[in-house]
Design a protein around this motif. Sequence first.
Motif, mmCIF file in Angstrom:
data_model
loop_
_atom_site.group_PDB
_atom_site.id
_atom_site.type_symbol
_atom_site.label_atom_id
_atom_site.label_comp_id
_atom_site.label_asym_id
_atom_site.label_seq_id
_atom_site.Cartn_x
_atom_site.Cartn_y
_atom_site.Cartn_z
ATOM 1 N N ARG A 122 63.925 23.039 -41.306
ATOM 2 C CA ARG A 122 63.083 23.892 -42.363
ATOM 3 C C ARG A 122 63.956 24.713 -42.945
ATOM 4 N NH1 ARG A 122 58.987 26.334 -38.800
ATOM 5 N NH2 ARG A 122 59.691 24.675 -36.531
ATOM 6 N N LEU A 123 64.701 25.863 -41.659
ATOM 7 C CA LEU A 123 65.756 26.685 -42.268
ATOM 8 C C LEU A 123 65.823 26.417 -43.963
ATOM 9 C CD1 LEU A 123 66.967 28.511 -39.064
ATOM 10 C CD2 LEU A 123 65.141 29.274 -40.819
ATOM 11 N N HIS B 100 55.014 36.037 -38.083
ATOM 12 C CA HIS B 100 54.565 35.815 -38.028
ATOM 13 C C HIS B 100 53.695 36.386 -39.660
ATOM 14 C CE1 HIS B 100 53.698 31.871 -35.867
ATOM 15 N NE2 HIS B 100 54.382 32.824 -35.163
ATOM 16 N N GLN C 218 54.836 22.438 -35.727
ATOM 17 C CA GLN C 218 55.355 21.386 -36.867
ATOM 18 C C GLN C 218 56.380 20.424 -36.717
ATOM 19 O OE1 GLN C 218 56.688 25.593 -39.889
ATOM 20 N NE2 GLN C 218 56.625 26.549 -37.705
ATOM 21 N N LEU D 1 56.489 25.249 -46.951
ATOM 22 C CA LEU D 1 56.151 26.079 -45.453
ATOM 23 C C LEU D 1 54.971 26.852 -45.880
ATOM 24 C CD1 LEU D 1 60.010 25.571 -44.501
ATOM 25 C CD2 LEU D 1 58.162 24.065 -43.710
ATOM 26 N N TYR E 121 63.496 26.523 -46.671
ATOM 27 C CA TYR E 121 63.141 27.245 -47.129
ATOM 28 C C TYR E 121 64.131 28.252 -47.569
ATOM 29 C CZ TYR E 121 59.816 31.781 -46.473
ATOM 30 O OH TYR E 121 59.050 32.584 -46.413
ATOM 31 N N PRO F 298 52.856 30.155 -43.931
ATOM 32 C CA PRO F 298 52.577 30.645 -43.058
ATOM 33 C C PRO F 298 51.840 30.588 -42.106
ATOM 34 C CG PRO F 298 51.587 31.777 -45.291
ATOM 35 C CD PRO F 298 52.101 30.983 -45.674
ATOM 36 N N VAL F 299 52.118 29.816 -40.927
ATOM 37 C CA VAL F 299 51.834 28.882 -39.769
ATOM 38 C C VAL F 299 50.523 29.675 -38.901
ATOM 39 C CG1 VAL F 299 52.739 26.397 -40.443
ATOM 40 C CG2 VAL F 299 53.329 28.545 -38.452
ATOM 41 N N ALA F 300 50.090 29.390 -38.143
ATOM 42 C CA ALA F 300 49.714 30.435 -37.409
ATOM 43 C C ALA F 300 50.635 30.407 -36.081
ATOM 44 C CB ALA F 300 47.330 29.376 -37.385
ATOM 45 N N TRP G 221 56.759 29.184 -50.086
ATOM 46 C CA TRP G 221 55.338 28.947 -49.452
ATOM 47 C C TRP G 221 54.418 27.353 -49.365
ATOM 48 C CZ3 TRP G 221 53.129 34.656 -48.882
ATOM 49 C CH2 TRP G 221 53.278 34.810 -48.021
ATOM 50 N N GLY H 177 55.127 35.055 -42.804
ATOM 51 C CA GLY H 177 55.760 33.893 -43.098
ATOM 52 C C GLY H 177 56.548 32.723 -42.823
ATOM 53 N N ILE H 178 57.648 33.469 -42.144
ATOM 54 C CA ILE H 178 58.664 33.410 -41.670
ATOM 55 C C ILE H 178 58.603 31.978 -40.161
ATOM 56 C CG2 ILE H 178 61.260 33.403 -41.936
ATOM 57 C CD1 ILE H 178 61.079 35.629 -43.904
ATOM 58 N N ALA H 179 58.029 31.480 -40.141
ATOM 59 C CA ALA H 179 57.691 31.376 -38.295
ATOM 60 C C ALA H 179 58.712 29.710 -37.946
ATOM 61 C CB ALA H 179 56.416 30.788 -38.249
#
Lengths: 61, 302
Positions: free
Chosen positions: B187-188, A54, B180, B171, B191, B173-175, B168, A57-59
Motif C-alpha cells: 500500500r505504501l 486515521h 485490509q 486507498l 499511495y 481512508p479506512v475506519a 484515495w 486518511g493514511i492508515a
Amino acid sequence: MATANTVNGRIERARTELSPTQMAAGALFIAALGFTLLFVQDPLVHDSLHNFRHAAGIACH
Amino acid sequence: MFAEYLTRGVKAGLVAGLVFGLFMAVVANPLVAYADELNHAAVEESGHSHEAESAHSHDSEGTHSHDSEETHSHDSEETHSHDSEETHSHDSGDSHAGEGGGHHDSAVSMAVTKAVSVAAGGLWGVVLGGAFFGVAFFFLEPAIPAPDAAKSYLMGLAGFVTVSGAPWLVLPPVAPGAEQSLSAATRLPLYAGMMLAGALACLSAGYAYTRLRESSGPVPAVIGAAVPFALLAVLAVFAPENAVHGALSPTLETGLTGLFAFGQVLLWLVLAAAHARFRPSSESESESAIPTAGRDSAPMAD
C-alpha cells in the motif's frame, strides 16, 4: 529583475536569489525530512500517530 | 522574494494547522478511540478465535507487560470498557483486556497517542503550507490559470488531489481496526505512486488549459483540463483492489471515512483561504477579484 513572469523566470529568480550553499542546505533538509517521515517506522512514533494517520486518511494497520 | 513566498505559505499553514489540530483534538481523537473500543469489544465477544488475526499485537504484549500494565492502565482504560469486558477479563488475564479495551496493538498509551496526534495535525498544516503554498506556489504561480487570489484556491485543489484525492481513489481512508487485504508494503508504494499520478494530472491539466485557451477558447480548454483527471480515474480502476472489512457497522465506517475525507478538504480550504488573504497588498490591485470564500473563512485566522 529582468526575468519574465513565467515558471522558467521563477526558476531563474530562485537561482539568482539563493546561493548554492543555501540551495544545498535546503535540499539536504528536505531529503532528511522525507527520509525521516518515510523510514521512522519505529513503533513508538508510528503508534503515537495512530489517530492522526486515521484522520489524515493514511492508515496502515 | 522566495523567502516572502515561503513565509506566506508557512503562515497559511499555521492557520490551517491550528484548525486541523483542533479538529484532531475535538473530533478525530475521541472518534478513533471510540471506534477502537467498539472493535475490541466486538472482537472479544466473538471469542478467542480472533487470536489468529490479531496475534501480532496481543501475543507479544500480553506476555511481557502483564505486571506493569495491570496497575496503571486500570483506571484510565478499564473504566470505559468495563461493562463489555468485565465478564471474562478477570479469568483470562487483566493486561489482555486492559490494553485491548482502549487501544489496538500500540506501543504507547492512548493519552500520548492523542497528544502526539494533535501536534501532528498542527504540523501537517505547516508542512503542507510550506511545501505547496511556499515552495511549489513560488515556482508555479505564473502558470496557474486563474486571476490573482483564485490562484490560491486552484493550488489548494491541486494540493488536495495530489496528497489525498488521487491516492484515495485506490486507498480511501479506512475506519480504525479494519482489516485490509493488501499489505502495508504494497500500500505504501501504491499511495506514493498515486500521489505522483495526481501531481502529474494537475500539472498537465493546467498546461492543457492554458494552451487550449490560447488556441481554441475556454470550452475546449476546460474539456482539455478534464482529460488528465479522467485518465487518473481510469488508472485507479486498474490499480490492485484493497478489500476492507471491519467489525464496525458499515454505516459507521462510511461515516468515519467521510469525516476523515471532510477533514482533509477542510484543511486545504483553510490553507487556500488563508493564503489568499495573506497576499501582499502591493500585489492586490484588483482587490475586488478576491472571492467571497476568502472572506468567509477569515475568522478562522483568529
